[in-house]
Design a protein around this motif. Structure first.
Motif, mmCIF file in Angstrom:
data_model
loop_
_atom_site.group_PDB
_atom_site.id
_atom_site.type_symbol
_atom_site.label_atom_id
_atom_site.label_comp_id
_atom_site.label_asym_id
_atom_site.label_seq_id
_atom_site.Cartn_x
_atom_site.Cartn_y
_atom_site.Cartn_z
ATOM 1 N N VAL A 215 0.825 -1.219 0.000
ATOM 2 C CA VAL A 215 0.000 0.000 0.000
ATOM 3 C C VAL A 215 0.854 1.261 0.000
ATOM 4 O O VAL A 215 0.313 2.375 -0.036
ATOM 5 N N TYR A 216 2.192 1.107 0.005
ATOM 6 C CA TYR A 216 3.055 2.279 0.110
ATOM 7 C C TYR A 216 3.681 2.632 -1.231
ATOM 8 O O TYR A 216 4.020 1.754 -2.033
ATOM 9 N N SER A 217 3.844 3.925 -1.464
ATOM 10 C CA SER A 217 4.581 4.399 -2.627
ATOM 11 C C SER A 217 5.358 5.644 -2.222
ATOM 12 O O SER A 217 5.073 6.252 -1.191
ATOM 13 N N TYR A 218 6.327 5.996 -3.030
ATOM 14 C CA TYR A 218 7.165 7.166 -2.710
ATOM 15 C C TYR A 218 7.266 8.088 -3.907
ATOM 16 O O TYR A 218 7.097 7.679 -5.060
ATOM 17 N N ILE A 219 7.529 9.342 -3.624
ATOM 18 C CA ILE A 219 7.825 10.342 -4.646
ATOM 19 C C ILE A 219 9.069 11.089 -4.193
ATOM 20 O O ILE A 219 9.161 11.508 -3.037
ATOM 21 N N ILE A 220 10.033 11.260 -5.083
ATOM 22 C CA ILE A 220 11.190 12.092 -4.799
ATOM 23 C C ILE A 220 11.339 13.094 -5.933
ATOM 24 O O ILE A 220 11.256 12.728 -7.115
ATOM 25 N N ALA A 221 11.477 14.358 -5.600
ATOM 26 C CA ALA A 221 11.610 15.405 -6.615
ATOM 27 C C ALA A 221 12.802 15.096 -7.512
ATOM 28 O O ALA A 221 13.905 14.832 -7.035
ATOM 29 N N GLY A 222 12.564 15.107 -8.821
ATOM 30 C CA GLY A 222 13.635 14.790 -9.763
ATOM 31 C C GLY A 222 13.664 13.337 -10.183
ATOM 32 O O GLY A 222 14.476 12.948 -11.017
ATOM 33 N N GLY A 223 12.772 12.510 -9.612
ATOM 34 C CA GLY A 223 12.716 11.104 -9.988
ATOM 35 C C GLY A 223 13.820 10.278 -9.339
ATOM 36 O O GLY A 223 14.574 10.759 -8.492
ATOM 37 N N ASP A 224 13.934 9.030 -9.750
ATOM 38 C CA ASP A 224 14.836 8.091 -9.082
ATOM 39 C C ASP A 224 16.303 8.485 -9.176
ATOM 40 O O ASP A 224 17.110 8.086 -8.325
ATOM 41 N N ARG A 225 16.687 9.254 -10.173
ATOM 42 C CA ARG A 225 18.093 9.662 -10.227
ATOM 43 C C ARG A 225 18.463 10.505 -9.009
ATOM 44 O O ARG A 225 19.634 10.576 -8.618
ATOM 45 N N SER A 226 17.449 11.133 -8.390
ATOM 46 C CA SER A 226 17.706 11.924 -7.187
ATOM 47 C C SER A 226 18.040 11.056 -5.983
ATOM 48 O O SER A 226 18.502 11.572 -4.964
ATOM 49 N N LEU A 227 17.792 9.753 -6.081
ATOM 50 C CA LEU A 227 18.191 8.864 -4.995
ATOM 51 C C LEU A 227 19.704 8.819 -4.856
ATOM 52 O O LEU A 227 20.235 8.546 -3.776
ATOM 53 N N LEU A 228 20.423 9.106 -5.951
ATOM 54 C CA LEU A 228 21.873 8.950 -5.968
ATOM 55 C C LEU A 228 22.630 10.240 -6.259
ATOM 56 O O LEU A 228 23.819 10.335 -5.954
ATOM 57 N N THR A 229 21.963 11.205 -6.860
ATOM 58 C CA THR A 229 22.638 12.468 -7.193
ATOM 59 C C THR A 229 21.724 13.634 -6.845
ATOM 60 O O THR A 229 20.539 13.464 -6.564
ATOM 61 N N SER A 230 22.288 14.817 -6.896
ATOM 62 C CA SER A 230 21.529 16.021 -6.586
ATOM 63 C C SER A 230 20.762 16.491 -7.812
ATOM 64 O O SER A 230 21.347 16.789 -8.853
ATOM 65 N N GLN A 231 19.430 16.534 -7.691
ATOM 66 C CA GLN A 231 18.558 17.068 -8.743
ATOM 67 C C GLN A 231 17.650 18.128 -8.106
ATOM 68 O O GLN A 231 16.442 18.129 -8.292
#
Length: 608
Positions: free
Chosen positions: A127-143
């Motif tokens: 039931v869980y989902s996530y959103i990160i600004a800039g999409g998944d590339r933001s998981l590893l770099t600065s966007q």
């Protein structure tokens, strides 16, 4: 209590006084405990970081700020947990969305992944989902430019939740400042039949950001005020004050840790209630948070070993070497997150501190899947380490193994042998249970070992927090030793969004003592690499400034040198070339400035 301790207590509480840096919100204030952290020894750095982290768990004093254990905060967490419990009991067409920018978005991803995994283990639908600004590339770099787009946040949320009848939205913004999240909260308020918004942050609502958001008619504060009107019914705000960061504004540290504690406490309590046919209670929440407080205490009881890791990593960075985290399981995600945050915080290169996880993207389990086609900095598997890093590894590089007794220790030992053939600079962080001797063989291959032993009741998420505290200390302390911090300010940060743009101006004002207008002018000259500002520059918006700044290096140090000695931009560049360490360059400028402003025979001098 020794006399010295009274001074420490005074510094611990000083930030709560109404006249202490009143122009800054709590999350941006400088912490009085760490004002000289840039000159501290590795052991002292760790002690200072421990003292700052302890502020997360301080009780409410009855003055200005509510704290993590305050009744009002616990009550709101209780109400949110009960809402999650209802969704878990009736998950059809429902969703819990966690969203944030930068560190907050990475923790949203980490939390959603963890609790979806727990549901799959129970053969339940996720039931869980996530959103990160800039999409998944933001998981590893600065966007971070995406943080400034409230409409993008709103559209991303709307697309993700299409067809859902009930959405609990948890927006995370440590400083109550990210437009991306504000747009999502505003969208939820406009659709109360489907969305229930929750805001998690660490400033009072009166300190929410007031600047009008790009392309939007509202400010973050106005959105929060609308939430306040419906607080406890259709909207929830969890915003304890956890005190200023050890490095001013670096919310990846306490802000990130407190976010992890709050989210995991709320969701874990909801899971326990839903799957044991009980109900969430205040006692359950308080017991869980006290468990995290014990994690803090146990982790920092190993301060000497943490200091050894910090010093070793610092020496590697000072001599142009690298620091690599080789991790297994969910500790790998903690390592990836810590490494990725060094780039915007310290103006670091992505190769300075890198994280690698045993199974690569299969272990990460992110929405967009493997990102290796985007470049070498997105290569995160152990096999990538073996092919890209291991061949050139030397004793000037530091390698840290992160694993637990639940991981494949045979695989850890195999990797340790491969690294040991290239360098003696191998270290380990291991989490095990009482009586466990699994790590002994691997420890013999390492220059230093940090074994943290836990009772069997400790859960894996608490090991993640412990690892986060250690890695935050290692990466922050090593950059302090490299000279990236002046006093307790990150003067080499990347100015890639409006929050960081305004933070940079305030840092310049704090360190130079001149007006905010002069500081902004100096910053713009450094961003655009000009000696005189044109009308096109002064009339451009912050988005244009940050886009240009993303292509420039060391804009804040350049602006600071210009302000301190009133020199041209080219002279500032020359001074920074001769003093690459920011702290050395600043102190050299201060010495020069004091010499120039002192008349012959005058023993006093200007002190910025």
């Amino acid at each position: 209590m020794a006399k010295r301790d009274f001074g420490e207590i005074s510094d611990t509480c000083k930030w709560e006084l109404p006249d202490y840096e009143p122009w800054f919100p709590v999350s941006e204030k400088s912490n009085p405990l760490t004002r000289d952290i840039d000159k501290a020894s590795p052991n002292h750095i760790v002690r200072l970081l421990a003292a700052c982290d302890a502020q997360m768990f301080q009780k409410e004093t009855g003055t200005t700020y509510q704290r993590l254990f305050s009744d009002s905060v616990v009550q709101t967490m209780l109400e949110v947990a009960r809402t999650v419990e209802q969704i878990l009991r009736d998950p059809e067409d429902s969703l819990v969305v966690l969203s944030g920018c930068g560190t907050s978005g990475r923790l949203a991803f980490l939390t959603a992944s963890c609790f979806n995994r727990a549901l799959r283990d129970r053969q339940q639908n996720t039931v869980y989902s996530y959103i990160i600004a800039g999409g998944d590339r933001s998981l590893l770099t600065s966007q971070e430019a995406s943080e400034d787009d409230p409409k993008l946040g709103m559209l991303t949320l709307e697309k993700l939740c299409e067809g859902k009848r009930h959405v609990l939205f948890i927006g995370i913004s440590c400083g109550l400042s990210a437009p991306f999240v504000a747009g999502q909260l505003d969208f939820c308020l406009k659709h109360p039949d489907i969305y229930t918004p929750v805001l998690v942050g660490f400033n009072p609502v009166t300190q929410a950001r007031e600047e009008t958001m790009p392309g939007y008619s509202l400010t973050f504060r106005e959105v929060v005020q609308r939430m306040e009107e419906q607080r406890g019914q259709r909207a929830f705000i969890i915003n304890p004050a956890v005190g200023p960061e050890a490095i001013s504004g670096s919310s990846r540290m306490k802000g990130g840790s407190a976010t992890k504690i709050i989210l995991e406490t709320v969701l874990a309590a909801a899971h326990t209630a839903a799957f044991t046919n009980t109900h969430v209670t205040r006692r359950v929440l308080l017991d869980m948070m006290r468990g995290y407080e014990r994690v803090y205490s146990v982790t920092y009881s190993h301060s000497d070993q943490i200091a050894t890791l910090l010093q070793t990593a610092g020496l590697s960075l000072q001599c142009g070497g690298r620091v690599c985290y080789l991790s297994w399981g969910s500790l790998g995600l903690v390592g990836l997150i810590d490494a990725s945050e060094c780039i915007p915080t310290f103006g670091a290169d992505y190769e300075d501190i890198r994280g690698f996880i045993s199974g690569g993207y299969q272990d990460v389990d992110n929405i967009e899947g493997a990102l290796t086609s985007l470049g070498s900095q997105f290569c995160i598997a152990h096999e990538d380490f073996v092919s890209l890093v291991l061949p050139t590894l030397s004793d000037r590089d530091t390698v840290l193994l992160l694993y637990t007794c639940h991981d494949d220790v045979g695989d850890v030992e195999k990797m340790a042998h491969r690294v040991r053939k290239k360098t003696s600079n191998l270290h380990s962080l291991y989490h095990g249970l009482q009586g466990d001797t699994t790590a002994d063989i691997i420890g013999l291959l390492c220059s230093s070992v940090l074994n943290i032993t836990w009772p069997s009741s400790t859960v894996h998420m608490q090991w993640e927090l412990s690892s986060k505290l250690v890695l935050n200390a290692v990466s922050t302390g090593s950059h302090i030793l490299k000279g990236k911090i002046y006093r307790n300010h990150m003067v080499d940060l990347q100015v890639t969004n409006s929050k960081l743009y305004h933070r940079a101006i305030h840092i310049l004002q704090m360190l130079s003592g001149v007006s905010l207008t002069q500081c902004e002018e100096a910053l713009l000259k450094a961003i655009y690499n000009v000696e005189q500002l044109t009308e096109d520059i002064t009339t451009a918006g912050v988005t244009t400034h940050t886009l240009t700044a993303s292509r420039r290096n060391r804009v804040v140090p350049l602006a600071l040198v210009c302000l301190l000695i009133g020199c041209s931009l080219s002279e500032a560049e020359s001074r920074l070339e001769s003093h690459p360490v920011v702290r050395d360059a600043v102190e050299a400028c201060l010495t020069s400035s004091q010499h120039l402003t002192s008349s012959p025979g005058d023993q006093t001098s200007t002190n910025h």
